[in-house]
Design an enzyme around this catalytic site. Structure first.
Site, PDB file in Angstrom:
ATOM      1  N   GLU A 158       4.168   8.050 -16.840  1.00  0.00           N
ATOM      2  CA  GLU A 158       5.206   7.037 -16.683  1.00  0.00           C
ATOM      3  C   GLU A 158       5.710   6.610 -18.069  1.00  0.00           C
ATOM      4  OE1 GLU A 158       4.861   4.585 -12.782  1.00  0.00           O
ATOM      5  OE2 GLU A 158       4.534   3.185 -14.426  1.00  0.00           O
ATOM      6  N   LYS A 179      12.194   2.241  -5.823  1.00  0.00           N
ATOM      7  CA  LYS A 179      12.085   0.940  -5.162  1.00  0.00           C
ATOM      8  C   LYS A 179      13.403   0.583  -4.462  1.00  0.00           C
ATOM      9  CE  LYS A 179       8.441  -1.108  -8.079  1.00  0.00           C
ATOM     10  NZ  LYS A 179       7.916  -2.265  -8.784  1.00  0.00           N
ATOM     11  N   HIS A 212     -15.765  25.140 -10.690  1.00  0.00           N
ATOM     12  CA  HIS A 212     -15.824  26.057  -9.546  1.00  0.00           C
ATOM     13  C   HIS A 212     -14.479  26.151  -8.850  1.00  0.00           C
ATOM     14  CE1 HIS A 212     -20.193  26.452  -9.873  1.00  0.00           C
ATOM     15  NE2 HIS A 212     -20.056  25.269 -10.444  1.00  0.00           N
ATOM     16  N   GLU A 216       5.863  -1.778  -0.783  1.00  0.00           N
ATOM     17  CA  GLU A 216       4.556  -1.335  -0.280  1.00  0.00           C
ATOM     18  C   GLU A 216       3.567  -2.501  -0.248  1.00  0.00           C
ATOM     19  OE1 GLU A 216       6.359   0.162  -2.579  1.00  0.00           O
ATOM     20  OE2 GLU A 216       6.100   2.341  -2.556  1.00  0.00           O
ATOM     21  N   LYS A 242       3.031  -7.786  -9.944  1.00  0.00           N
ATOM     22  CA  LYS A 242       3.701  -8.486 -11.036  1.00  0.00           C
ATOM     23  C   LYS A 242       4.965  -9.177 -10.519  1.00  0.00           C
ATOM     24  CE  LYS A 242       5.652  -7.380 -15.569  1.00  0.00           C
ATOM     25  NZ  LYS A 242       5.751  -6.355 -16.619  1.00  0.00           N
ATOM     26  N   GLY A 264       3.043  -2.951 -16.221  1.00  0.00           N
ATOM     27  CA  GLY A 264       2.177  -2.685 -15.068  1.00  0.00           C
ATOM     28  C   GLY A 264       1.021  -1.759 -15.396  1.00  0.00           C
ATOM     29  N   ARG A 265       1.325  -0.619 -16.024  1.00  0.00           N
ATOM     30  CA  ARG A 265       0.266   0.365 -16.291  1.00  0.00           C
ATOM     31  C   ARG A 265      -0.628  -0.025 -17.461  1.00  0.00           C
ATOM     32  NH1 ARG A 265       5.248   2.008 -17.047  1.00  0.00           N
ATOM     33  NH2 ARG A 265       6.023   2.797 -19.034  1.00  0.00           N
TER      34      ARG A 265
END
Ligand code: G6Q
Length: 546
Positions: free
Chosen positions: A358, A509, A389, A216, A210, A272-273
């Site tokens: 978030e 960030k 399990h 990263e 965005k 973003g999410r």
């Protein structure tokens, strides 16, 4: 808008629930079912292809009524209207929150600052469809004229988790002649492993960011450019055929060297999410094709409409949100397990972790006051039956209350012998066992020696929701994601927290950017952190031989 609404714990509905809980905490699901034999048929709701059975929760009709009253008193209706109206409900960033506009039909109107954004949304969707068509058909070729066979999405957080989850979830519908990879971590291994067997001449990178400034993503994008150029003989012109960008920041995109003609835009009113329906979904569209992508959007839209219009007591996202609040704030539950009995949904819990944690990981209200109640639960989970399990032991017999969401489908996408019946038998068996447990009498009746009985008893009374759908289609996935999105929204409205900012992410960030030069500098840097951070940095510099 919120001015007349009292702080949560002073609301009438909250106080009524506190009193109600004093009795409710003593109920057992065994008794609730025994008293109301039709409970399992009645405590259900259905919308957008999803069927919700919430009968195995520690609630009665009265609990639901009180929870709904709390939602009403908390101004949920106004909040929903404000979101759909395009009000700037993301207060700390002064932004509208309109991911619902991303999946609206062409003739809908969604206003941001008085301007209808739907035409722009569809213009980008059309551009994506046109591009996806060209890549999928082989019309768009790489620099050397070879067909694109590999697509690598580079992004992180909201620019990664949705695309990965959707690709995995809809793999059944994907173009099997193409390879899709997702690089997110700044750990170089992520990039190296994702590209080690790929031919640069056949590889397309989608740089999804965005802001187009995320450390990263930009580091991975630069490594991708180097990898491509060294594989194709260094001709910089190659970038144009092998890189496209998804971003709101055209300036940074062109600074990176990507032609803005190959940029797919989105807008600051898309968090973003909440962005998998925007151009951030380009890799999804490349994988499943434009028609399936539109079906996915339509599934989201069906759930949006249900959320916007259905009465709260039949409204799936509202019901799930309220049940979450019931356990979180009244029973002290700390976590929620999401358990999809569908291998294709293996990344769904990870995707939900970002969306829920978030959004709801906040400890001040919208007016900046510290909350005196718990907010966001920890979300986690794994696909069934694997979890059975491993960690289910603690859900069944541990000391903690862990509400579970089971998700399952009537039909397998790849039917194989008895597999699906066995899978489904496990879903039903688990929610049944969690709810009803096994009494000491039942255990003894099995001939278990007395000393072993306590170990074999299952207290039961462990709540769960079961969400069933016919089949995992693109539309059903859309409805499922939107269900959780609106559930998070509802909880945020009741807790009165800002569900659409993420200052915690922002901090990370900034902090890392400050330390990078201290690790890279030739000279020993003057360190002014705390003694722990200073000495870790020194130790690391020694390890790398600096
Ligand atoms: C999501 C967050 C965060 C964000 C990433 C990537 O809601 O804001 O996860 O998506 O930090 O940001 P960019 O897309 O700007 O690279």
């Amino acid at each position: 808008m919120t001015a007349t609404i009292l702080p949560l714990t002073q609301r009438k509905g909250w106080k009524a629930l506190v009193t109600h809980h004093r009795t409710a905490r003593k109920w057992h699901l065994r008794t609730l079912f025994a008293k109301r034999p039709k409970r399992g048929e009645r405590m259900t709701a259905e919308a957008a292809g999803l069927f919700l059975d919430y009968s195995k929760n520690r609630v009665t009709g009265r609990t639901v009524k009180l929870l709904v009253e709390l939602a009403e008193e908390s101004g949920l209706r106004d909040r929903i209207d404000a979101m759909f109206r395009g009000d700037k409900i993301n207060l700390t960033e002064d932004r509208a929150v309109l991911h619902v506009a991303l999946r609206a039909p062409k003739d809908a109107t969604f206003l941001v600052d008085g301007k209808n954004v739907v035409p722009e949304v569809h213009a980008v969707l059309d551009k994506m469809a046109e591009f996806a068509g060209r890549v999928r058909s082989g019309v768009w070729t790489g620099h050397t004229g070879k067909r694109i066979r590999n697509v690598v999405n580079i992004g992180i957080g909201g620019s990664d988790l949705g695309p990965v989850m959707a690709y995995e979830a809809l793999r059944h519908y994907s173009e099997r002649g193409m390879t899709f990879r997702f690089v997110s971590n700044v750990d170089g291994i992520d990039f190296v492993e994702a590209t080690r067997d790929l031919d640069p001449a056949e590889t397309l990178f989608i740089v999804s960011s965005k802001t187009f400034t995320t450390l990263e993503t930009m580091t991975n994008a630069e490594s991708a450019r180097d990898w491509l150029l060294s594989g194709l003989g260094g001709d910089k012109q190659a970038v144009a055929k092998h890189f496209v960008a998804v971003s709101t920041n055209a300036e940074k995109v062109s600074e990176f060297g990507i032609d803005t003609a190959n940029m797919f835009a989105f807008w600051d009113w898309v968090g973003g999410r909440y962005s998998m329906c925007s151009a951030i979904g380009l890799s999804t569209m490349l994988a499943i094709g434009p028609d399936n992508f539109r079906a996915l959007l339509n599934g989201f839209h069906q759930m949006d409409e249900h959320f916007r219009t259905a009465p709260f007591e039949q409204n799936l996202p509202v019901l799930m949100a309220l049940l979450g609040i019931w356990y979180n704030d009244f029973f002290g539950a700390q976590t929620t397990a999401v358990l999809p009995y569908e291998q294709y949904l293996k990344r769904f819990p990870a995707y939900l972790q970002q969306m829920t944690m978030e959004s709801s990981g906040k400890s001040v209200t919208l007016d900046g006051m510290a909350v005196d109640y718990d907010t966001g639960a920890v979300y986690w989970g794994e696909p069934g039956t694997n979890g059975q399990h491993s960690f289910y032991q603690l859900i069944h017999q541990g000391t903690r209350l862990i509400p579970c969401d089971f998700i399952a489908f009537g039909q397998a996408l790849a039917p194989l012998g008895r597999h699906h019946d066995i899978l489904m038998a496990n879903v039903f068996a688990q929610s049944e066992a969690l709810a009803f447990g096994l009494t000491p009498e039942q255990v003894k009746a099995e001939g278990v020696p007395d000393w072993l009985v306590p170990h074999r008893v299952f207290e039961g009374n462990r709540p769960s929701n079961t969400i069933l759908a016919e089949r995992l289609t693109p539309a059903v996935l859309g409805a499922l994601v939107a269900l959780y999105e609106h559930s998070v929204f509802t909880q945020g409205a009741i807790w009165n927290v800002g569900s659409f900012d993420q200052w915690g992410v922002q901090l990370g960030k900034v902090l890392a950017q400050r330390i990078v030069p201290e690790l890279e500098s030739k000279e020993a840097p003057a360190l002014t952190h705390d003694s722990s951070t200073n000495s870790l940095i020194r130790r690391y510099r020694k390890m790398k031989g600096a």
